[in-house]
Design a protein around this motif. Structure first.
Motif, mmCIF file in Angstrom:
data_model
loop_
_atom_site.group_PDB
_atom_site.id
_atom_site.type_symbol
_atom_site.label_atom_id
_atom_site.label_comp_id
_atom_site.label_asym_id
_atom_site.label_seq_id
_atom_site.Cartn_x
_atom_site.Cartn_y
_atom_site.Cartn_z
ATOM 1 N N PRO A 1 50.830 3.925 24.079
ATOM 2 C CA PRO A 1 50.985 4.886 25.188
ATOM 3 C C PRO A 1 50.666 4.270 26.558
ATOM 4 O O PRO A 1 50.981 4.856 27.574
ATOM 5 C CB PRO A 1 49.979 5.990 24.836
ATOM 6 C CG PRO A 1 49.035 5.401 23.853
ATOM 7 C CD PRO A 1 49.772 4.313 23.142
ATOM 8 N N VAL A 2 50.057 3.105 26.570
ATOM 9 C CA VAL A 2 49.789 2.424 27.832
ATOM 10 C C VAL A 2 50.683 1.192 27.996
ATOM 11 O O VAL A 2 50.340 0.246 28.714
ATOM 12 C CB VAL A 2 48.299 2.006 27.962
ATOM 13 C CG1 VAL A 2 47.415 3.215 28.135
ATOM 14 C CG2 VAL A 2 47.874 1.191 26.736
ATOM 15 N N PRO B 1 41.003 -2.543 25.600
ATOM 16 C CA PRO B 1 39.812 -2.616 26.442
ATOM 17 C C PRO B 1 39.536 -1.258 27.103
ATOM 18 O O PRO B 1 40.379 -0.362 27.094
ATOM 19 C CB PRO B 1 40.162 -3.684 27.471
ATOM 20 C CG PRO B 1 41.645 -3.677 27.533
ATOM 21 C CD PRO B 1 42.145 -3.241 26.183
ATOM 22 N N ASP C 1 55.094 -5.481 32.257
ATOM 23 C CA ASP C 1 55.690 -5.126 33.545
ATOM 24 C C ASP C 1 57.087 -4.554 33.322
ATOM 25 O O ASP C 1 57.517 -4.370 32.174
ATOM 26 C CB ASP C 1 55.667 -6.309 34.512
ATOM 27 C CG ASP C 1 56.624 -7.426 34.087
ATOM 28 O OD1 ASP C 1 57.537 -7.175 33.287
ATOM 29 O OD2 ASP C 1 56.434 -8.557 34.573
ATOM 30 N N GLU D 1 42.617 5.628 29.702
ATOM 31 C CA GLU D 1 43.909 6.227 30.045
ATOM 32 C C GLU D 1 44.440 7.093 28.900
ATOM 33 O O GLU D 1 45.376 7.862 29.081
ATOM 34 C CB GLU D 1 44.936 5.136 30.355
ATOM 35 C CG GLU D 1 44.702 4.453 31.685
ATOM 36 C CD GLU D 1 44.956 5.384 32.856
ATOM 37 O OE1 GLU D 1 46.034 5.986 32.910
ATOM 38 O OE2 GLU D 1 44.066 5.528 33.710
ATOM 39 N N ALA E 1 41.521 -8.303 28.914
ATOM 40 C CA ALA E 1 41.790 -8.570 30.324
ATOM 41 C C ALA E 1 41.150 -9.897 30.688
ATOM 42 O O ALA E 1 39.964 -10.100 30.458
ATOM 43 C CB ALA E 1 41.208 -7.455 31.190
ATOM 44 N N ILE F 1 43.823 -6.562 22.845
ATOM 45 C CA ILE F 1 44.228 -6.813 24.227
ATOM 46 C C ILE F 1 42.979 -7.096 25.033
ATOM 47 O O ILE F 1 42.006 -6.340 24.975
ATOM 48 C CB ILE F 1 44.984 -5.602 24.804
ATOM 49 C CG1 ILE F 1 46.299 -5.425 24.047
ATOM 50 C CG2 ILE F 1 45.227 -5.772 26.285
ATOM 51 C CD1 ILE F 1 47.066 -4.212 24.463
ATOM 52 N N ARG G 1 51.916 -8.653 31.383
ATOM 53 C CA ARG G 1 51.379 -8.963 32.711
ATOM 54 C C ARG G 1 50.527 -10.230 32.638
ATOM 55 O O ARG G 1 49.850 -10.468 31.633
ATOM 56 C CB ARG G 1 50.552 -7.788 33.231
ATOM 57 C CG ARG G 1 51.396 -6.547 33.516
ATOM 58 C CD ARG G 1 50.573 -5.417 34.097
ATOM 59 N NE ARG G 1 51.367 -4.201 34.186
ATOM 60 C CZ ARG G 1 52.178 -3.910 35.215
ATOM 61 N NH1 ARG G 1 52.263 -4.723 36.242
ATOM 62 N NH2 ARG G 1 52.879 -2.797 35.218
ATOM 63 N N LEU H 1 39.297 0.164 30.134
ATOM 64 C CA LEU H 1 40.087 0.851 31.150
ATOM 65 C C LEU H 1 41.359 1.451 30.553
ATOM 66 O O LEU H 1 41.753 2.573 30.877
ATOM 67 C CB LEU H 1 40.434 -0.110 32.288
ATOM 68 C CG LEU H 1 41.013 0.558 33.517
ATOM 69 C CD1 LEU H 1 39.960 1.352 34.256
ATOM 70 C CD2 LEU H 1 41.651 -0.450 34.447
ATOM 71 N N LEU H 2 41.986 0.697 29.641
ATOM 72 C CA LEU H 2 43.199 1.227 28.999
ATOM 73 C C LEU H 2 42.836 2.381 28.067
ATOM 74 O O LEU H 2 43.553 3.383 27.986
ATOM 75 C CB LEU H 2 43.906 0.123 28.205
ATOM 76 C CG LEU H 2 44.509 -1.009 29.034
ATOM 77 C CD1 LEU H 2 45.251 -1.983 28.137
ATOM 78 C CD2 LEU H 2 45.446 -0.464 30.095
ATOM 79 N N LEU I 1 51.255 -0.375 31.366
ATOM 80 C CA LEU I 1 50.151 -1.087 32.016
ATOM 81 C C LEU I 1 49.970 -2.488 31.445
ATOM 82 O O LEU I 1 49.429 -3.367 32.099
ATOM 83 C CB LEU I 1 48.844 -0.297 31.874
ATOM 84 C CG LEU I 1 48.859 1.113 32.461
ATOM 85 C CD1 LEU I 1 47.533 1.824 32.198
ATOM 86 C CD2 LEU I 1 49.153 1.079 33.948
#
Lengths: 351, 232
Positions: free
Chosen positions: B32-33, B4, B39, B10, B74, B72, B45, B6-7, B36
């Motif tokens: 690489p994320v 998504p 956890d 990053e 959210a 992925i 998460r 936001l990731l 995020l």
């Protein structure tokens, strides 16, 4: 002098350049992240942000080019044997000048981290994780948050932290052990034991950078000052303050007797007192207080990281309604408006 | 692997990754994320949802086909509760399914079974009306236990979410707890009937399992609707 305000909001980090009375708002950085706190490390000009997202958790971002590019902390988390998980990152404090590359990070649930490589890797503070009083700590409305980290200006081994609602703790050995430092501060929400060893709801704790052993705190139950490194605290919220309740706290690096608070009506109605945004200043170590009204009428709220201060006695407050005000030499100026809800304000000089 | 926005921001805006991995977990850890998405314990998460070729995948050890696409997402709300808290709920669900099997097996030796659970007289009266009635009633009771069990497993996250999950869960808990106390249990204890007291005890345990599932779901609902405000 060129100022740089770092304004952390619910929706990204905003940099505001100040030159004289001119303010220039830049495009938001780290869009989509909730920035609980951001700070410019005066030792090397690196920008750090405690960035949180309700889906992806809490982390720390670092930029060495004022936000053009970012790196994220690696494997930031709590050790498995603690049984705890990192819920959010809250406050970042550059370490003592004698320890370049060292940084402290406070977070939720009541945890502290140290980095010795400029924020790439972080080690959770074991003594705090396993503190003998931990079971008596209770989360405040914002969670069980380690939000204040205060360094002794001379002694790199001495530091204080503030946790809501566990209270103030002091270390004399660089964080290897922590002693409660709450004597004289009230836990007014515990009528059966209003002066416990721990459990106080400190809202913001600061150490004066020029006068060792002088600490200030805005607490859930009062404004306090200590002149003996936290051994004892004196209550200051009479003599001009409309309320003992509030979050924001600022100091003047050039005058240890000066402090600023923004009183709110009370815990059940968290808006600024008297229908105005009043920034209250003391020039006599808390013996008396007088307001400068930033704006009225106003029912504002300035959070615990929401007031920053510069080296020349200027203070900067950001509200939950997205306005930033500067108070310099008794004059108030509006710096920015219509930002997202403001979580933190720090003032720095443009590197 | 599709990320998504936001990731992706990053990692310089890159939304798609080609990864060599044999399990879902290995693929997520190679990102690489990863920090995020997972956890510090390595668990996904709670508000991160992982889809493999369009299907929600909760098992990090699930094998991946060579050309599988992982997406992925959210969660907009809700997410998933801590599944470790649903262990009693899962036990309660399986207990009901075991009771269903018990009823079906018992049909083969129906009258012995009726005698054993002390309802032979009542069943004889039914059989006088129609010989099939005791069998049909047993099947009806088994059907209820089946529904109870399916709702239990649904709450535990093992089945798709069934309608009116929370109220039905609460209803089942109340039925079992009443059976264990006011509607039989207390009387059985007073009468000192060991077998019936054992049944009441089982009902009590299952009722508590469902009550625990109801509580976990209710907490999750509160968390969804009321995120704590930072700081103030």
């Amino acid at each position: 002098m060129d100022l740089l305000l770092l304004v952390g909001t619910r929706k990204g980090l905003f940099l505001i350049r100040g030159s004289g009375n001119e303010w220039q708002l830049e495009e938001p950085l780290l869009a989509g992240w909730s920035i609980n706190h951001a700070v410019l490390d005066p030792r090397d000009g690196s920008l750090y942000a405690c960035a949180n997202n309700w889906v992806y958790g809490g982390t720390v971002h670092r930029s060495t080019d004022l936000g053009q590019t970012w790196e994220r902390a690696e494997a930031l988390g709590l050790p498995e044997e603690s049984g705890l998980k990192l819920a959010s990152t809250w406050h970042l404090e550059p370490g003592h000048p004698s320890q370049p590359g060292t940084l402290w990070l406070g977070g939720e649930p009541g945890v502290l981290f140290r980095s010795d490589d400029s924020g790439v890797t972080w080690i959770a503070n074991e003594a705090l994780l396993s503190h003998e009083t931990r079971e008596r700590w209770e989360p405040g409305a914002g969670g069980l948050v380690c939000h204040s980290i205060a360094l002794d200006p001379e002694n790199a081994d001495r530091l204080w932290i503030g946790i809501s609602a566990a209270g103030v703790f002091r270390s004399e050995d660089g964080g290897r052990s922590w002693q409660p430092a709450n004597a004289g501060t009230e836990a007014c929400f515990f009528p059966e034991d209003p002066f416990p060893e721990v459990g106080q709801c400190v809202h913001k704790l600061l150490a004066h950078p020029g006068r060792p052993e002088r600490l200030w705190q805005q607490n859930h139950c009062g404004v306090y000052r200590s002149d003996d490194a936290g051994e004892s605290w004196e209550r200051l919220d009479e003599n001009g303050l409309p309320s003992r309740f509030g979050f924001a706290l600022a100091l003047d690096p050039g005058d240890a007797d000066v402090a600023y608070v923004i009183p709110e009506v009370g815990p059940e109605n968290r808006v600024t007192s008297d229908g105005q945004l009043g920034i209250y200043r003391t020039g006599d170590a808390g013996a008396s207080w007088a307001p400068t009204v930033a704006v009225a009428p106003a029912w504002a709220a300035v959070l615990r990281e929401g007031m920053g201060f510069d080296a020349d006695g200027g203070v900067y407050a950001g509200t939950q309604s997205g306005f930033v005000y500067a108070l310099r030499e008794g004059q108030v100026a509006e710096v920015a408006r219509h930002l997202p809800p403001i979580l933190s304000v720090e003032a720095s000089t443009w590197p | 692997m599709l990320l998504p926005g936001l990731l992706a921001s990053e990692v310089g805006g890159q939304r798609e990754f080609e990864l060599d991995a044999t399990t879902v977990g290995a693929a997520l850890r190679a990102l690489p994320v990863a920090g995020l998405v997972l956890d510090e314990t390595g668990a996904v998460r709670p508000l991160v949802h992982v889809y493999v070729d369009g299907e929600r995948e909760r098992d990090l050890d699930a094998p991946l086909a060579p050309s599988a696409t992982i997406r992925i997402v959210a969660a907009i709300a809700g997410g998933s509760y801590d599944r470790s808290k649903m262990v009693p709920m899962r036990l309660g669900g399986w207990a009901n399914l075991t009771i269903v099997v018990g009823h079906l097996v018992a049909l083969g030796w129906a009258w012995t079974a009726f005698r054993w659970v002390d309802i032979e007289v009542e069943m004889r009266e039914l059989a006088d009306q129609s010989a099939a009635l005791p069998y049909l009633l047993t099947l009806l009771v088994a059907a209820f236990f089946l529904i109870f069990g399916l709702y239990g497993l649904s709450a535990a996250g093992d089945l798709r979410r069934l309608p009116l999950l929370r109220p039905v869960l609460g209803f089942i808990a109340v039925v079992y707890l009443l059976r264990a106390t006011l509607l039989g249990g207390i009387q059985d204890v007073l009468a000192g009937d060991v077998k019936q007291v054992m049944f009441a005890a089982i009902a009590l345990l299952i009722g508590l399992c469902y009550a625990s599932g109801f509580r976990t779901l209710s907490k999750q609902k509160r968390m969804d609707t009321a995120r704590p405000e930072p700081s103030s």
